[in-house]
Enzyme design. Structure first.
Site, PDB file in Angstrom:
ATOM      1  N   ARG A   1     -37.143 -35.018 -15.897  1.00 46.88           N
ATOM      2  CA  ARG A   1     -35.897 -35.766 -16.142  1.00 46.88           C
ATOM      3  C   ARG A   1     -34.830 -35.386 -15.119  1.00 46.88           C
ATOM      4  O   ARG A   1     -34.140 -36.227 -14.580  1.00 46.88           O
ATOM      5  CB  ARG A   1     -35.385 -35.504 -17.563  1.00 46.88           C
TER       6      ARG A   1
ATOM      7  N   PHE B   1     -48.047 -30.209  -4.133  1.00 51.54           N
ATOM      8  CA  PHE B   1     -48.853 -29.769  -5.275  1.00 51.54           C
ATOM      9  C   PHE B   1     -48.592 -30.757  -6.421  1.00 51.54           C
ATOM     10  O   PHE B   1     -48.125 -30.385  -7.500  1.00 51.54           O
ATOM     11  CB  PHE B   1     -48.485 -28.335  -5.703  1.00 51.54           C
TER      12      PHE B   1
ATOM     13  N   ASP C   1     -51.878 -33.215  -2.709  1.00 49.90           N
ATOM     14  CA  ASP C   1     -52.650 -32.309  -3.571  1.00 49.90           C
ATOM     15  C   ASP C   1     -54.088 -32.284  -3.044  1.00 49.90           C
ATOM     16  O   ASP C   1     -54.559 -33.262  -2.474  1.00 49.90           O
ATOM     17  CB  ASP C   1     -52.637 -32.782  -5.029  1.00 49.90           C
TER      18      ASP C   1
ATOM     19  N   ASN D   1     -54.991 -29.774   1.765  1.00 44.86           N
ATOM     20  CA  ASN D   1     -54.390 -28.475   1.491  1.00 44.86           C
ATOM     21  C   ASN D   1     -52.923 -28.536   1.925  1.00 44.86           C
ATOM     22  O   ASN D   1     -52.622 -28.915   3.060  1.00 44.86           O
ATOM     23  CB  ASN D   1     -55.161 -27.420   2.297  1.00 44.86           C
TER      24      ASN D   1
ATOM     25  N   ASP E   1     -44.186 -27.359  -6.283  1.00 47.75           N
ATOM     26  CA  ASP E   1     -44.660 -26.884  -7.595  1.00 47.75           C
ATOM     27  C   ASP E   1     -46.044 -26.243  -7.451  1.00 47.75           C
ATOM     28  O   ASP E   1     -47.035 -26.751  -7.990  1.00 47.75           O
ATOM     29  CB  ASP E   1     -44.694 -28.080  -8.568  1.00 47.75           C
TER      30      ASP E   1
ATOM     31  N   CYS F   1     -44.560 -20.696 -11.397  1.00 45.56           N
ATOM     32  CA  CYS F   1     -45.126 -20.646 -12.749  1.00 45.56           C
ATOM     33  C   CYS F   1     -45.817 -19.310 -13.025  1.00 45.56           C
ATOM     34  O   CYS F   1     -46.587 -19.188 -13.967  1.00 45.56           O
ATOM     35  CB  CYS F   1     -46.085 -21.810 -12.980  1.00 45.56           C
TER      36      CYS F   1
HETATM   37  N1  SAH Z   1     -46.508 -30.880 -10.172  1.00 49.20           N
HETATM   38  C1  SAH Z   1     -47.637 -31.120 -11.015  1.00 49.20           C
HETATM   39  C2  SAH Z   1     -48.364 -29.849 -11.410  1.00 49.20           C
HETATM   40  C3  SAH Z   1     -48.903 -29.042 -10.237  1.00 49.20           C
HETATM   41  S1  SAH Z   1     -50.143 -27.922 -10.696  1.00 49.20           S
HETATM   42  C4  SAH Z   1     -47.190 -31.898 -12.260  1.00 49.20           C
HETATM   43  O1  SAH Z   1     -46.006 -31.856 -12.583  1.00 49.20           O
HETATM   44  O2  SAH Z   1     -48.017 -32.518 -12.926  1.00 49.20           O
HETATM   45  C5  SAH Z   1     -50.693 -27.334  -9.183  1.00 49.20           C
HETATM   46  C6  SAH Z   1     -51.524 -28.294  -8.351  1.00 49.20           C
HETATM   47  O3  SAH Z   1     -51.740 -27.673  -7.096  1.00 49.20           O
HETATM   48  C7  SAH Z   1     -52.906 -28.630  -8.864  1.00 49.20           C
HETATM   49  O4  SAH Z   1     -53.013 -30.019  -9.020  1.00 49.20           O
HETATM   50  C8  SAH Z   1     -53.895 -28.158  -7.780  1.00 49.20           C
HETATM   51  O5  SAH Z   1     -54.929 -29.097  -7.541  1.00 49.20           O
HETATM   52  C9  SAH Z   1     -52.987 -28.091  -6.583  1.00 49.20           C
HETATM   53  N2  SAH Z   1     -53.324 -27.119  -5.527  1.00 49.20           N
HETATM   54  C10 SAH Z   1     -53.573 -25.801  -5.654  1.00 49.20           C
HETATM   55  N3  SAH Z   1     -53.661 -25.217  -4.441  1.00 49.20           N
HETATM   56  C11 SAH Z   1     -53.479 -26.194  -3.518  1.00 49.20           C
HETATM   57  C12 SAH Z   1     -53.430 -26.224  -2.089  1.00 49.20           C
HETATM   58  N4  SAH Z   1     -53.581 -25.109  -1.357  1.00 49.20           N
HETATM   59  N5  SAH Z   1     -53.207 -27.408  -1.474  1.00 49.20           N
HETATM   60  C13 SAH Z   1     -53.033 -28.547  -2.215  1.00 49.20           C
HETATM   61  N6  SAH Z   1     -53.041 -28.580  -3.557  1.00 49.20           N
HETATM   62  C14 SAH Z   1     -53.271 -27.423  -4.202  1.00 49.20           C
END
Ligand code: SAH
Length: 367
Positions: free
Chosen positions: A187, A202, A224, A250, A271, A311
């Site tokens: 929000r 991410f 992601d 990545n 995130d 987190c």
């Molecule tokens: N922002 C999202 C939650 C992110 S959770 C939401 O609000 O729904 C973290 C995410 O990071 C996961 O989807 C995982 O696939 C991704 N991830 C982890 N390491 C990564 C990397 N090195 N590069 C890209 N994505 C990555």
């Protein structure tokens, strides 16, 4: 644990005492776990159906009082969250007319049948998915499994949150389907998105991007490395008629390339997952987080906003601010802290248990 009296079995109720023999409270025993005793009460009481029923009632009453149980524009909510609700190792989420439950300790596992039946009775949610696939179960020597306990489930379940439909994959998705802890931040970030070029790092299924797009962002790029997460995101964007640029890569690699291409954004969401599960990995995690911020800040246009989340309960808000400060110094940009951010209210924080405050964030603005 200095001393253990008797021969408690995993899942048994035990009394915890301090070094001088003073009573601390009642807890659940788990001999093989790093946390041998998880307190469930300061009083002298057994973990029976009366106790379970009372704690569940309190958890539901707390959320009800905050208006979180009304199915208005958020039909997914965490109903019970472990220690924060006095039920160590029990997680229960509502997704529309479904419930997802997790048993993360042997104490709760042993009472799982009774808990599921109490939850169904109290919430009126008869359809239940069991997500016992969280790796922490292995530390309690519990097997990993996920299955539909009651009802006939078809993936995904479309959940309306703040006017946007999100795909919750109750059996296969991360966590129990969605990141419910980010609800309040969706929000907040959405309210800042209008007219901005948004970068969602991410992204998972791109929840931040979907909200920003609905709020009038001029463009959205979601990065992601999970192909299945992006696939779900694309389906959601199609439903919403949102134009989102999905990148399966990545984040570290993508950031390097974006910097070379001199890309610029006005609102960046960072995130990342937890880079550390233990204290020992803190230094390496810090290096990773530092690099991410340094690179992200180089893509942030003047006057742009960065919402950066952590987190991991191994880092506090103070440390996160400090980390952002150091990266901004090195990137030679001046940042103003607009606001600090945290987990949604359905994930209550207990001041006596610092680990319950795990999601924190900073919203900063570049000069
Ligand atoms: N922002 C999202 C939650 C992110 S959770 C939401 O609000 O729904 C973290 C995410 O990071 C996961 O989807 C995982 O696939 C991704 N991830 C982890 N390491 C990564 C990397 N090195 N590069 C890209 N994505 C990555």
């Amino acid at each position: 644990m200095a001393q253990v009296e008797g021969d408690p079995q995993d899942g048994d109720c035990v009394e915890a005492r301090g070094a001088r023999g003073d009573r601390i409270g009642c807890g659940i025993w788990s001999g093989c776990s790093q946390i041998a005793v998880r307190l469930y009460s300061r009083r002298e009481e057994v973990l029976d159906s009366t106790f379970l029923s009372r704690q569940l009632d309190q958890a539901l009453a707390y959320r009800n009082a905050l208006g979180l149980l009304k199915p208005h524009d958020a039909d997914a909510v965490r109903l019970v969250w472990s220690e924060s609700d006095g039920l160590p190792g029990l997680v229960a989420d509502r997704y529309q007319d479904w419930m997802v439950v997790q048993f993360l300790t042997s104490g709760m596992e042993r009472r799982s049948r009774e808990i599921v039946s109490l939850l169904r009775e109290k919430t009126g949610l008869s359809q239940v998915v069991l997500r016992n696939d969280a790796p922490v179960r292995l530390q309690e020597k519990l097997p990993l499994e996920k299955k539909v306990l009651f009802g006939s489930y078809h993936d995904p379940l479309w959940i309306r949150q703040n006017g946007v439909l999100l795909p919750a994959r109750l059996l296969e998705g991360q966590k129990t389907g969605l990141y419910l802890d980010q609800g309040a931040n969706y929000r907040e970030v959405r309210s800042l998105a209008s007219g901005r070029r948004v970068l969602d790092l991410f992204s998972y299924q791109g929840a931040f991007s979907l909200f920003c797009s609905a709020a009038g962002a001029s463009s959205c790029t979601a990065v992601d490395q999970s192909a299945t997460a992006l696939q779900s995101g694309r389906a959601a964007a199609e439903k919403a008629g949102a134009a989102i640029n999905w990148v399966e890569e990545n984040v570290f690699d993508w950031l390097r390339r974006a910097q070379q291409e001199k890309q610029q954004y006005d609102l960046i969401i960072l995130d990342p997952p937890s880079f550390t599960k233990t204290k020992a990995q803190r230094a390496a995690a810090l290096r990773g987080y530092h690099e991410l911020h340094l690179r992200a800040l180089r893509l942030l246009a003047s006057g742009g906003l960065l919402a950066s989340f952590c987190c991991s309960h191994h880092f506090g808000l103070g440390e996160w601010k400090e980390l952002i400060g150091r990266a901004s110094w090195e990137a030679n940009v001046t940042l103003r802290l607009r606001k600090t951010l945290g987990q949604s209210l359905d994930h209550p924080i207990l001041p006596t248990i610092p680990e319950t405050e795990y999601l924190k964030g900073c919203l900063v603005e570049r000069e």
